[in-house]
Design an enzyme around this catalytic site. Structure first.
Site, PDB file in Angstrom:
ATOM      1  CG  HIS A 348      -1.764  11.900   9.912  1.00  0.00           C
ATOM      2  ND1 HIS A 348      -2.688  11.572   8.944  1.00  0.00           N
ATOM      3  CD2 HIS A 348      -0.983  12.850   9.372  1.00  0.00           C
ATOM      4  CE1 HIS A 348      -2.455  12.280   7.863  1.00  0.00           C
ATOM      5  NE2 HIS A 348      -1.416  13.077   8.093  1.00  0.00           N
ATOM      6  CE  LYS A 527      -9.738  -1.262   8.266  1.00  0.00           C
ATOM      7  NZ  LYS A 527      -9.867   0.169   8.017  1.00  0.00           N
ATOM      8  NE  ARG A 528       1.177  -1.948   8.365  1.00  0.00           N
ATOM      9  CZ  ARG A 528       2.424  -1.498   8.337  1.00  0.00           C
ATOM     10  NH1 ARG A 528       2.838  -0.740   7.339  1.00  0.00           N
ATOM     11  NH2 ARG A 528       3.282  -1.819   9.290  1.00  0.00           N
ATOM     12  CE  LYS A 533      -5.248   0.780  10.762  1.00  0.00           C
ATOM     13  NZ  LYS A 533      -6.082   1.674   9.941  1.00  0.00           N
ATOM     14  CB  THR A 635      -8.231   7.154   3.195  1.00  0.00           C
ATOM     15  OG1 THR A 635      -7.126   6.272   3.420  1.00  0.00           O
ATOM     16  CG2 THR A 635      -7.904   8.546   3.696  1.00  0.00           C
ATOM     17  CE  LYS A 639      -7.881   4.224  -0.326  1.00  0.00           C
ATOM     18  NZ  LYS A 639      -6.768   3.402   0.210  1.00  0.00           N
TER      19      LYS A 639
HETATM   20  C1  LIG Z   1      -6.291   3.340   1.497  1.00  0.00           C
HETATM   21  C2  LIG Z   1      -5.166   2.485   1.919  1.00  0.00           C
HETATM   22  C3  LIG Z   1      -4.822   2.384   3.263  1.00  0.00           C
HETATM   23  C4  LIG Z   1      -5.595   3.065   4.368  1.00  0.00           C
HETATM   24  O1  LIG Z   1      -6.616   2.193   4.794  1.00  0.00           O
HETATM   25  P1  LIG Z   1      -7.390   2.417   6.162  1.00  0.00           P
HETATM   26  O2  LIG Z   1      -8.469   1.393   6.113  1.00  0.00           O
HETATM   27  O3  LIG Z   1      -7.943   3.799   6.112  1.00  0.00           O
HETATM   28  O4  LIG Z   1      -6.441   2.193   7.254  1.00  0.00           O
HETATM   29  C5  LIG Z   1      -3.767   1.568   3.620  1.00  0.00           C
HETATM   30  N1  LIG Z   1      -3.069   0.884   2.691  1.00  0.00           N
HETATM   31  C6  LIG Z   1      -3.382   0.943   1.388  1.00  0.00           C
HETATM   32  C7  LIG Z   1      -2.597   0.140   0.423  1.00  0.00           C
HETATM   33  C8  LIG Z   1      -4.432   1.751   0.949  1.00  0.00           C
HETATM   34  O5  LIG Z   1      -4.718   1.808  -0.351  1.00  0.00           O
END
Ligand SMILES: *Cc1c(COP(=O)(O)O)cnc(C)c1O
Length: 793
Positions: A348, A527-528, A533, A635, A639
């Site tokens: 990952h 995101k985190r 990022k 991911t 979305k």
């Molecule tokens: C989809 C999702 C992530 C992943 O987000 P990235 O932008 O790909 O880092 C992290 N936290 C939550 C709650 C999510 O639904």
């Protein structure tokens, strides 16, 4: 099921399961009653699936993951069972809004971010595809911490999702395994026997995961730790109550809390114990099931696939070898080959600090036999590749990535770019030794949760145009494309987005007392929090834009709201500084009477799955701006695209493939490529050069460094400005100018709403490939050699 039947079932559970009278029931009671009524509907398909798996002697897939970020489950189950309208009518009759009932459910945050959410999407897809599968993880008593802000700074509070009864799980007091630690290894008749010194019990809790249309359900089996002995009766009798309960406390600690570090593992003993605890219990459980059906262990690779979600369960390699060899009497080399036939590993991350390593001292203390076996695995590998080899154990450390690679028959990356980089960097040598082992499986997200459930307005429109086949076959969204120019389609598409935005505006007003304009562009980065990022790149652009609007307040500005969400690991100081800066910038910008009608900044606290479901359907622009080469896949990016929010992003992770699918003209690309980043970093003064070349950047950084956003505490954010002006490892400054350019392009397109909506609708129509059903089909074909147990339609 009719709404009357559902209502009766709800009332039955209210009375007989919860012991409540409808007159005195509170929302919690109704939510529990509804959950139990829905769970009843899952139980039969679940049993049927179990029976079919045994009857067909199907190969089983076991997905081992330290994290399952499942969020709320009730709405998802209702949607997959096709009971949404039924539940709506049932609660209309009861006289309570269904949304209130659904939002009463705690968000189960048994994971940190993308990795845990991926596991949750995969397990749902495996059910929707009818694949005999099981998710194995840890039933953390406390999931990811709750985040709030005090004076703009992150405050963490413990999460307590099990405070209320978890409606979905079935406790399995009979499914328990003894898990040992420590002790010694003795030789008897040429066999090694591990005699652990300490031990505890892993107890299973099962949550059924129902697939689309209720055709199949798999199990998410989470392990909870309990002591072998509740307390020491002698000590208790002699009056030392605290000491008497010490073993219990110690044992339960193993499944007490989720480590809140995303991407940076801590080399803590407790963490290694957690890893071994759930991996060992899962292997034993799978082997017990195998033993009820087959008596030849050489059949194992034909009937069982273990997928390791990152290296956290990589101890599965040596543990499986230990069981096969020491306990079942296989020859060591056969045990290694058999174990390898069952195991595969998903990598990952390429971040060097994220690759797990354990000191041999620590591992030897907890798992003495496993260290010996790892040495034998290395020796067998060296024999297999005598010219030049790579070992898992090196310089007093066990490298879990190498171990997982050597013990897996396949190793996969999670996007095309990431898989290529894996071959060139972390696993370069191992890839040369095993050129067929690395494969790519680009991540995906489940359309049931992320489109159908989260965005009913858009889903309704899609189903009106295409019928509902798209939910199980997301590439059918392509069928929207010829309709985009039909009279009324874009208006309906835009109306759905607008209504989603209004819902969000209402919620922000209610929960945070902030006024947002639904006609402004909602520019979202959730995101985190991590330097790679680059939330700081985003906020720097906001500062520069604010300064520019102040210079020219009568300019033709496209109104924008920048929305942030994300948690920082409690020990990640710099990420917390970025949160503080964003909150301070928000306070200044939102209070500016001249600019705030054009630009606002909002940081919503406690980002989680539930918030993602609320925000993504209401987003216009998706921020995916990581330093190229650092985001393995992402991911979140998928979305957003599915929900009609075009991306502004770098050529990183799955952004590359999103851009290929939606078309370059429907993606706002900026920034350096991964090789360009590496080259740029060789210039010692890349940041200084970038700052000298862009006065906007220089001015924004000055504002960060000075007291513009830190009234009364000048220099509060200087650490960020200093970091960015000097080594700037994530090349924020060098990408700033092009990011600014791309953002102005975004402004221009957004100002032409027809053009924007066209682009947004094409993002939805062309993102069907990013379904986790497609990912799972890829794993089934290329890694697991397994398939669906449902009859072909
Ligand atoms: C989809 C999702 C992530 C992943 O987000 P990235 O932008 O790909 O880092 C992290 N936290 C939550 C709650 C999510 O639904």
């Amino acid at each position: 099921m009719t709404s009357v039947e559902l209502r009766d079932s709800i009332l039955h559970h209210l009375k007989y399961s919860l012991g409540k009278d409808a007159e005195h029931a509170v929302t919690y009671d109704w939510r529990m009653a509804l959950s139990l009524a829905v769970r009843d509907r899952i139980t039969d398909p679940w049993f049927d699936a179990t029976r079919a798996s045994y009857a067909g002697q199907h190969k089983r897939v076991y997905y081992l993951s330290m994290e399952f970020l499942i969020g709320r489950l009730l709405q998802d189950a209702i949607v997959n069972l096709g009971l949404l309208e039924t539940a709506q009518s049932a609660f209309d009759e009861i006289g309570l809004p269904l949304v209130d009932v659904l939002s009463n459910e705690p968000d189960a945050a048994l994971g940190n971010g993308g990795l845990g959410r991926l596991a949750a999407c995969f397990i749902e897809s495996l059910s929707s595809l009818g694949v005999p599968a099981m998710g194995y993880g840890i039933r953390y008593e406390h999931g990811l911490f709750k985040q709030s802000f005090q004076d703009g700074k992150q405050i963490e509070a413990p999460e307590d999702w099990l405070q209320q009864t978890h409606a979905w799980e079935f406790e399995r007091p009979e499914s328990t395994y003894h898990i040992g630690f420590g002790g010694t290894v003795t030789e008897k008749n040429g066999r090694s026997i591990w005699e652990p010194e300490d031990g505890l019990i892993a107890q299973a809790f099962d949550t059924p995961v129902i697939g689309w249309k209720g055709n199949w359900a798999n199990t998410l089996r989470l392990w909870s730790a309990r002591p072998t002995q509740i307390f020491d009766l002698d000590q208790f009798n002699s009056g030392d109550y605290i000491a008497a309960s010490a073993p219990e406390t110690l044992a339960r600690t193993i499944s007490r809390v989720l480590y809140p570090d995303d991407t940076t593992p801590q080399g803590k003993e407790l963490r290694l114990k957690q890893e071994f605890f759930f991996t060992a219990a899962s292997l034993r459980d799978a082997l017990r099931r195998f033993d009820t059906e087959y008596d030849d262990l050489r059949m194992l690779p034909k009937k069982v696939a273990f997928q390791l979600n990152d290296t956290h369960p990589a101890i599965a390699g040596p543990e499986l070898v230990r069981i096969l060899c020491d306990e079942r009497g296989m020859k060591m080399e056969d045990a290694i080959t058999t174990a390898r036939g069952c195991l595969a590993y998903t990598n990952h991350t390429l971040l060097p600090e994220a690759l797990e390593r354990w000191s041999v001292d620590l591992m030897g203390r907890l798992l003495p036999r496993h260290v010996q076996i790892i040495e034998q695995i290395d020796a067998a590998h060296a024999k297999e590749k005598p010219k030049r080899t790579v070992t898992a154990l090196e310089n007093g450390e066990v490298k879990m990535g190498e171990l997982a690679f050597i013990m897996g028959h396949k190793v996969n990356g999670v996007s095309a770019l990431h898989t290529d980089l894996m071959k060139q960097t972390v696993f370069k040598d191992l890839h040369e030794l095993h050129p067929d082992r690395i494969v790519n499986q680009t991540n995906g997200v489940t359309p049931r949760r992320w489109v159908l459930g989260a965005n009913p307005r858009l889903s309704g429109l899609i189903t009106d145009v295409l019928g509902d086949g798209w939910v199980a076959d997301l590439e059918q969204l392509k069928g929207l494309e010829p309709h985009i120019d039909d009279a009324g389609f874009l208006d309906r598409f835009a109306a759905a987005k607008r209504a989603n935005k209004t819902d969000l505006v209402d919620w922000v007003k209610e929960t945070h007392d902030l006024d947002l304009d639904p006609d402004a562009m909602f520019d979202v980065q959730i995101k985190r929090m991590h330097e790679y990022k680059r939330q700081h790149l985003n906020i720097l652009e906001a500062i520069a834009l604010w300064q520019e609007i102040r210079d020219n307040p009568t300019g033709n500005w496209t109104p924008r709201v920048k929305i942030f969400g994300g948690k920082a690991a409690p020990g990640y100081v710099f990420a917390k500084e970025i949160i503080h800066l964003i909150n301070d910038v928000a306070a200044v910008l939102n209070a500016d009477p001249v600019t705030s009608k054009y630009l606002k900044v909002v940081f919503l606290p406690n980002y989680n799955v539930t918030m993602a479901e609320r925000l993504i359907p209401a987003s216009d622009l998706s921020e995916q701006i990581s330093t190229a080469g650092k985001e393995a896949s992402g991911t979140g990016n998928m979305k957003f695209a599915l929900n009609g929010a075009p991306t502004i992003g770098t050529l990183d992770g799955a952004n590359v493939e999103i851009r290929e699918h939606v078309g370059a003209e429907n993606f706002f690309l900026f920034g350096m490529t991964a090789p360009e980043v590496d080259e740029r970093r060789l210039l010692g003064d890349h940041a200084a050069q970038a700052i000298a070349a862009d006065p906007r950047l220089a001015r924004a950084l000055d504002a960060v460094r000075g007291d513009v956003f830190s009234t009364g505490d000048a220099g509060r954010h200087a650490v960020i400005a200093d970091n960015l002006s000097t080594h700037d490892y994530f090349v924020v400054c060098s990408d700033f100018t092009d990011y600014w350019r791309a953002q102005r392009e975004v402004d221009a397109v957004y100002a032409d709403q027809n053009k924007w909506m066209h682009m947004a609708a094409l993002n939805t129509a062309r993102s069907g490939w990013f379904s986790s059903d497609r990912s799972m089909r890829g794993y089934l074909a290329d890694i697991w050699n397994a398939g669906s147990a449902l009859p072909e339609k």
